[in-house]
Design a protein around this motif. Sequence first.
Motif, PDB file in Angstrom:
ATOM      1  N   ASP A  95      -5.544   4.831   0.579  1.00 55.74           N
ATOM      2  CA  ASP A  95      -6.654   5.374  -0.208  1.00 55.74           C
ATOM      3  C   ASP A  95      -7.877   4.465  -0.161  1.00 55.74           C
ATOM      4  O   ASP A  95      -8.528   4.199  -1.174  1.00 55.74           O
ATOM      5  CB  ASP A  95      -6.222   5.625  -1.655  1.00 55.74           C
ATOM      6  N   GLY A  96      -8.182   3.938   1.027  1.00 56.07           N
ATOM      7  CA  GLY A  96      -9.366   3.121   1.222  1.00 56.07           C
ATOM      8  C   GLY A  96      -9.257   1.665   0.796  1.00 56.07           C
ATOM      9  O   GLY A  96     -10.209   0.910   0.917  1.00 56.07           O
ATOM     10  N   ILE A  97      -8.088   1.253   0.318  1.00 52.75           N
ATOM     11  CA  ILE A  97      -7.878  -0.127  -0.136  1.00 52.75           C
ATOM     12  C   ILE A  97      -6.801  -0.768   0.726  1.00 52.75           C
ATOM     13  O   ILE A  97      -5.782  -0.141   1.029  1.00 52.75           O
ATOM     14  CB  ILE A  97      -7.448  -0.150  -1.619  1.00 52.75           C
ATOM     15  N   TRP A  98      -7.012  -2.036   1.120  1.00 55.05           N
ATOM     16  CA  TRP A  98      -6.014  -2.767   1.902  1.00 55.05           C
ATOM     17  C   TRP A  98      -5.008  -3.396   0.960  1.00 55.05           C
ATOM     18  O   TRP A  98      -5.385  -4.103   0.026  1.00 55.05           O
ATOM     19  CB  TRP A  98      -6.686  -3.838   2.757  1.00 55.05           C
ATOM     20  N   VAL A  99      -3.718  -3.112   1.173  1.00 56.81           N
ATOM     21  CA  VAL A  99      -2.641  -3.667   0.349  1.00 56.81           C
ATOM     22  C   VAL A  99      -1.647  -4.399   1.255  1.00 56.81           C
ATOM     23  O   VAL A  99      -1.519  -4.069   2.439  1.00 56.81           O
ATOM     24  CB  VAL A  99      -1.906  -2.565  -0.467  1.00 56.81           C
ATOM     25  N   PRO A 100      -0.929  -5.407   0.712  1.00 54.96           N
ATOM     26  CA  PRO A 100       0.058  -6.118   1.533  1.00 54.96           C
ATOM     27  C   PRO A 100       1.254  -5.225   1.860  1.00 54.96           C
ATOM     28  O   PRO A 100       1.676  -4.411   1.031  1.00 54.96           O
ATOM     29  CB  PRO A 100       0.479  -7.304   0.669  1.00 54.96           C
ATOM     30  N   GLY A 101       1.776  -5.389   3.049  1.00 53.27           N
ATOM     31  CA  GLY A 101       2.939  -4.608   3.451  1.00 53.27           C
ATOM     32  C   GLY A 101       3.740  -5.331   4.511  1.00 53.27           C
ATOM     33  O   GLY A 101       3.455  -6.477   4.864  1.00 53.27           O
ATOM     34  N   TYR A 120       5.286  -0.763   1.783  1.00 51.30           N
ATOM     35  CA  TYR A 120       4.385  -1.380   0.813  1.00 51.30           C
ATOM     36  C   TYR A 120       4.695  -0.825  -0.572  1.00 51.30           C
ATOM     37  O   TYR A 120       5.477   0.124  -0.712  1.00 51.30           O
ATOM     38  CB  TYR A 120       2.911  -1.151   1.185  1.00 51.30           C
ATOM     39  N   THR A 121       4.088  -1.412  -1.605  1.00 55.37           N
ATOM     40  CA  THR A 121       4.305  -0.956  -2.977  1.00 55.37           C
ATOM     41  C   THR A 121       3.079  -0.190  -3.455  1.00 55.37           C
ATOM     42  O   THR A 121       1.951  -0.647  -3.289  1.00 55.37           O
ATOM     43  CB  THR A 121       4.574  -2.145  -3.914  1.00 55.37           C
ATOM     44  N   LEU A 122       3.308   0.976  -4.070  1.00 58.19           N
ATOM     45  CA  LEU A 122       2.242   1.812  -4.601  1.00 58.19           C
ATOM     46  C   LEU A 122       2.682   2.351  -5.953  1.00 58.19           C
ATOM     47  O   LEU A 122       3.716   3.016  -6.042  1.00 58.19           O
ATOM     48  CB  LEU A 122       1.938   2.967  -3.637  1.00 58.19           C
ATOM     49  N   ASP A 123       1.945   2.030  -6.991  1.00 59.61           N
ATOM     50  CA  ASP A 123       2.259   2.487  -8.351  1.00 59.61           C
ATOM     51  C   ASP A 123       3.696   2.182  -8.752  1.00 59.61           C
ATOM     52  O   ASP A 123       4.377   3.007  -9.357  1.00 59.61           O
ATOM     53  CB  ASP A 123       1.998   3.987  -8.494  1.00 59.61           C
ATOM     54  N   GLY A 124       4.174   1.002  -8.385  1.00 54.84           N
ATOM     55  CA  GLY A 124       5.508   0.578  -8.776  1.00 54.84           C
ATOM     56  C   GLY A 124       6.627   1.078  -7.885  1.00 54.84           C
ATOM     57  O   GLY A 124       7.771   0.720  -8.079  1.00 54.84           O
ATOM     58  N   ASP A 125       6.292   1.909  -6.902  1.00 55.40           N
ATOM     59  CA  ASP A 125       7.301   2.417  -5.976  1.00 55.40           C
ATOM     60  C   ASP A 125       7.148   1.730  -4.631  1.00 55.40           C
ATOM     61  O   ASP A 125       6.025   1.529  -4.153  1.00 55.40           O
ATOM     62  CB  ASP A 125       7.152   3.924  -5.756  1.00 55.40           C
ATOM     63  N   GLN A 133      -2.600   3.232  13.813  1.00 56.46           N
ATOM     64  CA  GLN A 133      -3.014   1.854  14.086  1.00 56.46           C
ATOM     65  C   GLN A 133      -4.294   1.480  13.351  1.00 56.46           C
ATOM     66  O   GLN A 133      -4.491   0.324  12.971  1.00 56.46           O
ATOM     67  CB  GLN A 133      -3.182   1.636  15.578  1.00 56.46           C
ATOM     68  N   ALA A 134      -5.190   2.437  13.116  1.00 57.94           N
ATOM     69  CA  ALA A 134      -6.454   2.155  12.430  1.00 57.94           C
ATOM     70  C   ALA A 134      -6.243   1.801  10.959  1.00 57.94           C
ATOM     71  O   ALA A 134      -7.132   1.233  10.327  1.00 57.94           O
ATOM     72  CB  ALA A 134      -7.395   3.343  12.553  1.00 57.94           C
ATOM     73  N   GLU A 135      -5.081   2.142  10.422  1.00 63.34           N
ATOM     74  CA  GLU A 135      -4.799   1.875   9.013  1.00 63.34           C
ATOM     75  C   GLU A 135      -3.933   0.628   8.816  1.00 63.34           C
ATOM     76  O   GLU A 135      -3.427   0.403   7.721  1.00 63.34           O
ATOM     77  CB  GLU A 135      -4.107   3.095   8.385  1.00 63.34           C
ATOM     78  N   LEU A 136      -3.806  -0.157   9.881  1.00 66.57           N
ATOM     79  CA  LEU A 136      -3.001  -1.379   9.829  1.00 66.57           C
ATOM     80  C   LEU A 136      -3.808  -2.544  10.393  1.00 66.57           C
ATOM     81  O   LEU A 136      -4.612  -2.375  11.298  1.00 66.57           O
ATOM     82  CB  LEU A 136      -1.721  -1.203  10.651  1.00 66.57           C
ATOM     83  N   ARG A 137      -3.559  -3.734   9.820  1.00 65.01           N
ATOM     84  CA  ARG A 137      -4.175  -4.940  10.352  1.00 65.01           C
ATOM     85  C   ARG A 137      -3.257  -6.123  10.040  1.00 65.01           C
ATOM     86  O   ARG A 137      -2.406  -6.034   9.145  1.00 65.01           O
ATOM     87  CB  ARG A 137      -5.583  -5.152   9.805  1.00 65.01           C
ATOM     88  N   PRO A 138      -3.439  -7.234  10.738  1.00 67.01           N
ATOM     89  CA  PRO A 138      -2.600  -8.403  10.468  1.00 67.01           C
ATOM     90  C   PRO A 138      -2.756  -8.881   9.031  1.00 67.01           C
ATOM     91  O   PRO A 138      -3.809  -8.670   8.410  1.00 67.01           O
ATOM     92  CB  PRO A 138      -3.121  -9.467  11.438  1.00 67.01           C
TER      93      PRO A 138
END
Length: 141
Positions: A95-101, A120-125, A133-138
């Motif tokens: 949703d436009g935000i980079w989160v750890p995964g 990854y974790t989203l809303d506790g799940d 690939q465009a939605e992933l980065r190191p």
Amino acid sequence: MHELVVGQCTDCAPVPRGLTARVLITSGGSVFHRTESCQGLQDGQRKARRFGRENHPARTVAVSIALETGRGACIICFPGYRPAVEAKACQVRVDGIWVPGILNQWRQEANRRWSGVVTYTLDGDQVTVTKDQAELRPASS
């Protein structure tokens, strides 16, 4: 002492690197945790209550039992744990935000673009999905 060989006894089984011998699980959860104060565990409990589901108390078990029942490691409690040799820390755009995964596997699609199976974790799940690939980065260093 007992007559079981290592690997048959859940208390004697070797602990995978990056995990602890004893972990917390709930009957309704899909991951295991290090402590009851884990934000992911607390968020999951709140979400269950919000949706009218039964709230199960956390109980301590051997990590081998948690793994055998198909639970994954909470990425908040065990950020350094990689379930497979090829798994790597990454950033996932949600949703436009980079989160750890955790990037579990790369796949080349029919259109010749790469996608990654990530957790990854989203809303506790804890969520495992395939992302372009465009939605992933190191991972940030």
